[in-house]
Design a protein around this motif. Structure first.
Motif: not given
Length: 374
Positions: A134-154
């Motif tokens: 529960d301690e205050h946290a920094r972000a150790d990992t940051i990833m951003v995904a663009h998900v395209m269901p119609e193309k089945r690509k990420v």
């Protein structure tokens, strides 16, 4: 003749003594059969409707017009980071170029949701914090995904945790500071939203969903699947006593976390660590949908939700994502990192000069145009 008449009379008398319901037995079975048929039809209609509602191509279509965050105006930097003669580094398929900071479009600056479109594509931020509880946290990992269901690509992009970005209400600081800034203002969820907004501003994209976990969540989720099958590209030394050997092996949750956090023994440091984090996420998604896991997929997803600290995904979203990822291969994922250079600059939170990863803004624009637009 008299005997025949006597038998006929006895049969008539017996028939008259039968319970009134007996002659209706055949009709009752007909009614029951008709009821079962109607039930099967209704169930089929319901299952068909459920399947359609979970189909990723239709399930996520409404997200395009319901972004959680859109890029807000970013104040110009009062002072640039300390000068550096180093050339931009980091993996890139394009020549290095410099440009002004990304300026949000007028529509994005108004912070209004984008109009609904026919596309079902959406952007999701994946966050791993550097805490156990529960301690205050920094972000150790940051990833951003663009998900395209119609193309089945990420398409997936890792953002280095030391990247210098603008945080609303603070100024320019490290992107992993955004989470703890929000937490100090409004707790865990506000920490998530402050970081997601910083990501949106930095990449110049809307964000539709997010998912956040911590160290314990990673361990518990991997162990719930019975470990994670990975092909480790090189020996990774964690401590003098612990080394994750090169090659194919099954790692438990603790060793997956070791691999996700280690950077000092990797040839390219934090960039190598980011690649391992992406490979872990991809392997976990694929393993979750193996045939032996499908009968208990709902249970595994419930376990996964318990290990998630904060997410905007509903249970139906997670099931639809599982449907999407089923059968996807490594070539269906495109992965890139943020090019830039090492620099030092003033941090308003620390009140001193600190190390930053200074992103090449021209390359950030290129990533946005190639990976987050269709």
């Amino acid at each position: 003749m008299q005997a025949h008449e006597t038998q006929t009379a006895e049969k008539a008398t017996y028939a008259n003594r039968l319970p009134a319901g007996k002659p209706l037995k055949r009709k009752a079975w007909k009614r029951l059969g008709l009821g079962l048929l109607l039930l099967l039809i209704a169930g089929g209609v319901w299952l068909t409707g459920l399947a359609r509602s979970l189909d990723p191509q239709t399930h996520f279509r409404s997200l395009a017009g319901n972004a959680l965050t859109v890029p807000l105006p970013v104040a110009p930097e009062d002072t640039e980071p300390a000068s550096s003669d180093a050339e931009p580094s980091g993996p890139s398929n394009f020549p290095a170029e410099r440009s002004a900071a990304l300026a949000p479009s007028p529509a994005a600056a108004a912070a209004s949701p984008a109009p609904a479109t026919a596309s079902s594509s959406f952007n999701v931020v994946l966050i791993g914090t550097d805490t156990w509880g529960d301690e205050h946290a920094r972000a150790d990992t940051i990833m951003v995904a663009h998900v395209m269901p119609e193309k089945r690509k990420v398409n997936v992009v890792s953002i280095p945790r030391d990247t210098r970005v603008y945080v609303q209400g603070v100024g320019y600081t490290k992107i992993n500071h955004a989470h703890i800034v929000g937490e100090n203002k409004g707790g865990n969820r506000q920490g998530t939203l402050t970081l997601v907004q910083a990501v949106s501003d930095f990449l110049g994209i809307p964000v539709h969903q997010y998912m956040k976990t911590d160290f314990a969540g990673v361990i518990d989720f991997i162990d719930s699947m019975g470990g994670l099958d990975m092909v480790v590209e090189q020996d990774v030394t964690i401590t003098p006593e612990i080394t994750i050997k090169r090659g194919a092996q099954r790692l438990d949750g603790q060793h997956v976390l070791f691999l996700a956090r280690e950077r000092y023994t990797l040839a390219d440091g934090d960039f190598g660590r980011q690649r391992e984090q992406f490979r872990i996420v991809r392997a976990a998604a694929k393993q979750l949908l193996r045939p032996e896991h499908l009968p208990d997929l709902a249970g595994l997803l419930r376990t996964g939700r318990d290990d998630i600290l904060d997410t905007s995904f509903a249970d139906s979203d997670l099931l639809s994502l599982a449907w999407l990822f089923r059968g996807m291969e490594a070539e269906d994922f495109t992965y890139e990192q943020i090019p830039g250079k090492d620099q030092f600059g003033h941090d308003p939170l620390v009140g001193d000069e600190v190390y930053y990863w200074s992103a090449d803004q021209g390359q950030v624009r290129s990533i946005r145009e190639r990976l987050f637009q269709e």
